[in-house]
Write an enzyme that holds these catalytic residues in place. Sequence first.
Site, short mmCIF file in Angstrom:
data_model
loop_
_atom_site.label_atom_id
_atom_site.label_comp_id
_atom_site.label_asym_id
_atom_site.label_seq_id
_atom_site.Cartn_x
_atom_site.Cartn_y
_atom_site.Cartn_z
N HIS A 168 -5.48 -2.85 -9.29
CA HIS A 168 -5.52 -4.26 -8.92
C HIS A 168 -5.07 -5.10 -10.10
O HIS A 168 -5.66 -5.03 -11.18
CB HIS A 168 -6.94 -4.65 -8.48
CG HIS A 168 -7.38 -3.94 -7.23
ND1 HIS A 168 -8.60 -4.15 -6.64
CD2 HIS A 168 -6.74 -3.04 -6.45
CE1 HIS A 168 -8.69 -3.40 -5.55
NE2 HIS A 168 -7.58 -2.71 -5.42
N ASP A 210 -1.90 -2.55 -2.13
CA ASP A 210 -1.10 -3.36 -3.03
C ASP A 210 -0.70 -4.70 -2.43
O ASP A 210 0.38 -5.23 -2.70
CB ASP A 210 0.16 -2.59 -3.49
CG ASP A 210 -0.19 -1.25 -4.09
OD1 ASP A 210 -1.22 -1.18 -4.77
OD2 ASP A 210 0.56 -0.28 -3.88
P1 GDP Z 1 -3.66 -4.89 -5.14
O1 GDP Z 1 -3.75 -3.43 -5.35
O2 GDP Z 1 -3.83 -5.28 -3.71
O3 GDP Z 1 -4.58 -5.68 -6.03
O4 GDP Z 1 -2.16 -5.30 -5.53
P2 GDP Z 1 -1.33 -4.80 -6.84
O5 GDP Z 1 -1.89 -5.48 -8.03
O6 GDP Z 1 -1.23 -3.32 -6.86
O7 GDP Z 1 0.12 -5.31 -6.49
C1 GDP Z 1 0.38 -6.67 -6.26
C2 GDP Z 1 1.42 -7.15 -7.30
O8 GDP Z 1 1.92 -8.39 -6.89
C3 GDP Z 1 0.86 -7.36 -8.68
O9 GDP Z 1 1.86 -7.09 -9.62
C4 GDP Z 1 0.51 -8.85 -8.69
O10 GDP Z 1 0.52 -9.42 -10.00
C5 GDP Z 1 1.63 -9.40 -7.87
N1 GDP Z 1 1.31 -10.60 -7.06
C6 GDP Z 1 0.17 -10.92 -6.42
N2 GDP Z 1 0.33 -12.03 -5.69
C7 GDP Z 1 1.62 -12.41 -5.87
C8 GDP Z 1 2.43 -13.47 -5.35
O11 GDP Z 1 2.00 -14.29 -4.54
N3 GDP Z 1 3.73 -13.52 -5.74
C9 GDP Z 1 4.26 -12.61 -6.61
N4 GDP Z 1 5.53 -12.74 -6.93
N5 GDP Z 1 3.54 -11.61 -7.12
C10 GDP Z 1 2.24 -11.49 -6.75
P1 IMO Z 2 -4.77 -0.44 -4.11
O1 IMO Z 2 -6.28 -0.68 -4.17
C1 IMO Z 2 -1.41 1.82 -2.48
C2 IMO Z 2 -2.22 5.93 -1.19
C3 IMO Z 2 -1.51 6.96 -2.05
C4 IMO Z 2 -1.33 8.09 -1.05
C5 IMO Z 2 -2.60 8.01 -0.23
C6 IMO Z 2 -3.68 8.99 -0.65
O2 IMO Z 2 -4.10 -0.63 -5.41
O3 IMO Z 2 -4.18 -1.19 -3.00
P2 IMO Z 2 -5.24 9.19 -2.79
O4 IMO Z 2 -4.91 9.33 -4.25
O5 IMO Z 2 -6.12 8.03 -2.48
O6 IMO Z 2 -5.78 10.49 -2.21
O7 IMO Z 2 -3.83 8.96 -2.07
O8 IMO Z 2 -3.10 6.69 -0.37
N1 IMO Z 2 -3.05 4.97 -1.94
C7 IMO Z 2 -2.66 3.73 -2.25
N2 IMO Z 2 -1.48 3.11 -2.04
N3 IMO Z 2 -2.42 1.18 -3.09
C8 IMO Z 2 -3.61 1.77 -3.28
O9 IMO Z 2 -4.69 1.13 -3.80
C9 IMO Z 2 -3.76 3.13 -2.89
N4 IMO Z 2 -4.76 4.02 -2.94
C10 IMO Z 2 -4.32 5.13 -2.36
O10 IMO Z 2 -0.29 6.47 -2.53
O11 IMO Z 2 -0.25 7.79 -0.19
MG MG Z 3 -2.63 -1.84 -6.14
#
Ligand code: GDP
Ligand code: IMO
Ligand code: MG
Length: 440
Positions: free
Chosen positions: A45, A17
Site C-alpha cells: 500500500h 492495487d
Molecule cells: P493499494 O495496494 O490499493 O494501496 O495500491 P498501490 O499502492 O499498490 O498502487 C496504487 C498506486 O497508485 C500507488 O503508486 C499510488 O501512489 C498511486 N495512486 C493512488 N491514487 C492515485 C491517483 O489518484 N492518481 C495517480 N496518478 N496515482 C495514484
Molecule cells: P494490495 O493490498 C495485487 C495477487 C498475486 C497473485 C494472487 C495470489 O497491494 O492490493 P498471494 O501471494 O496472495 O498468494 O498471490 O493474488 N495479489 C495481489 N495483487 N495487489 C495485492 O495486494 C495482491 N495480493 C495478492 O499477484 O495473483
Molecule cells: Mg498494492
Amino acid sequence: MQHAPHTTAVVGLQWGDEGKGKIVDVLTAGHDVIVRYNGGANAGHTVVVGDQRYALHLIPSGILYPDKSCVIGNGVVVDPEKLIQEMEGLEARGIKVGTNLVISDRAHVVMPYHKEQDAALEEYLSGVTAGERGNLSIGTTRRGIGPAYADKVHRSTAIRMGDLLDADYLASRLQVICRLRTEELKALGVQAPPLDPAALTARYAALGERLRPHVRDTVYHLHDCQRSGKSLLFEGANACLLDIDHGTYPYVTSSNCSTAGIHSGTGIPGRSLQRVIGIMKAYSTRVGAGPFPTELLDQTGSTIRERGREYGTTTGRPRRCGWLDLVAVRYSAMVCGATEIACTLFDVLTGFDELRICTHYRLADGTVTDRFIPDAKRLEGATPVYSTFKGWTEQVSDLPDRAALPQAARDYLDAVEQHVGVPVSMVSVGPERTQTLVSA
Ligand code: GDP
Ligand code: IMO
Ligand code: MG
C-alpha cells in the site's frame, strides 16, 4: 462535543492495487484506530506525503499519523522478519512505531518454510502443463501467504504470534513441523539441508521477544476502543476479486479480502460498519495469472501502464491493464456492501480520445449478462460488451472539486454511479493526500 464513534471499511473492488493506501491515509485523519484484518506482506500500500513515498506491507497505513493507533488483527498472517524490517524502516524515517502498533496474539506466523513452499509449488506448477490450459501456477507474490493460511486451517502445523512468546512451546511444535516440512519440501524438488528446529526456535523466539510489547488480545482491545468512543477504520488488503470465497477462484489469494473478512479477522461484527468505501481504480489492473475480461494487450494497455506507473509495489512486476469492468465492480460492491465508491487514478485517463467501460459480458453461448462469474474457468469464456465515452484533455490533478471536472469526465463518473448504483463520494486525481476531490 465528542463526535459519534463511527466504523468505516476500505476495501478494493477489483484485483488489488486500487489505491487503498492513499484513501486510508486520507481517511485516517477522521478516525482513531486503523485495523488490518486480512492478508500479509503480499499487500503493498503506497502513501505519498509531500516528497516522501511510503510502501506499507504489513503495518496499517494509519501509522504515518503519530496520534493514531494501528492494529494488525487476528486474520492477518505476519512475517515477523518483514514486520520488524518495516517497523525499523519507518523509524529510520522519523515515523513513531511504539505502543501505537498492536499485533494480535492470534495472528498466524509466516515462517521461512512457508515462503520456500510457496516458491517451490509455483515453480513446480509452472514447469508442468495441464493440457491446453497451460500450467496451474497462480503467479503468487511468493510471500508464503497460501502455505501460512493452509497451516492455519490444518491447525496442528500452525504457529501463532502468541506462540513466539513461549520458547518451550514453540520448540515442541517446531520439532514435529520441521520434520514434516523437510519431507514435503523434498517432494517439491527443493534441494536444501533439513530444517533445523533448534535454530528456527532460537531465531523466532528472539523475533517474538522483539515484538512482545506489541502483541496482545486485539479482539478485546478493539471492543474496548469502540466502547470508549473511538472510531475504527478497517484497511482491506488485496481485493474482493482476489477473495478466497468470492474471487476468481483459483486465481485468488488465501484470505477473505472482501468485507467478509472483517468479522473473522478482527472479532468486530459486520453490523458495526457504517461506511463501506469500495475503492475502484478508474480502469482495471491485475497482477499474476487469472482471467481478466477487459485486458488490453495492445498499445492502449501499455499507455495506461506507463501513465499509471502500473508496476507492483510488492514485487515490481508490470501490472496487466485494461478498461474499467463494471460487471466486476458492481458484483464486488454488492458482496462488500459498499455504501460509496472512491474512484482512484482518475487523472490517468486524461488524454485518451475515447474511453470504454464494460457493462455486460457476452458468454460463449451468445447470451449477454450483467452478472459476474467468480470462477476462473467459466469467466475465461466471457467477452466484454462496452459502452464508449468521449475522452478529455484537460489536466484534472489540481482541480478544487468534482464539479470543476470537464463534462466528459463527469459523464464517465455518472455512468459508474448509474451502473453500480452506489454514489462516487471521492475522486482521486493524484497520489498525494491533497489530490482528492470530495463530492459536495
Ligand atoms: P493499494 O495496494 O490499493 O494501496 O495500491 P498501490 O499502492 O499498490 O498502487 C496504487 C498506486 O497508485 C500507488 O503508486 C499510488 O501512489 C498511486 N495512486 C493512488 N491514487 C492515485 C491517483 O489518484 N492518481 C495517480 N496518478 N496515482 C495514484
Ligand atoms: P494490495 O493490498 C495485487 C495477487 C498475486 C497473485 C494472487 C495470489 O497491494 O492490493 P498471494 O501471494 O496472495 O498468494 O498471490 O493474488 N495479489 C495481489 N495483487 N495487489 C495485492 O495486494 C495482491 N495480493 C495478492 O499477484 O495473483
Ligand atoms: Mg498494492
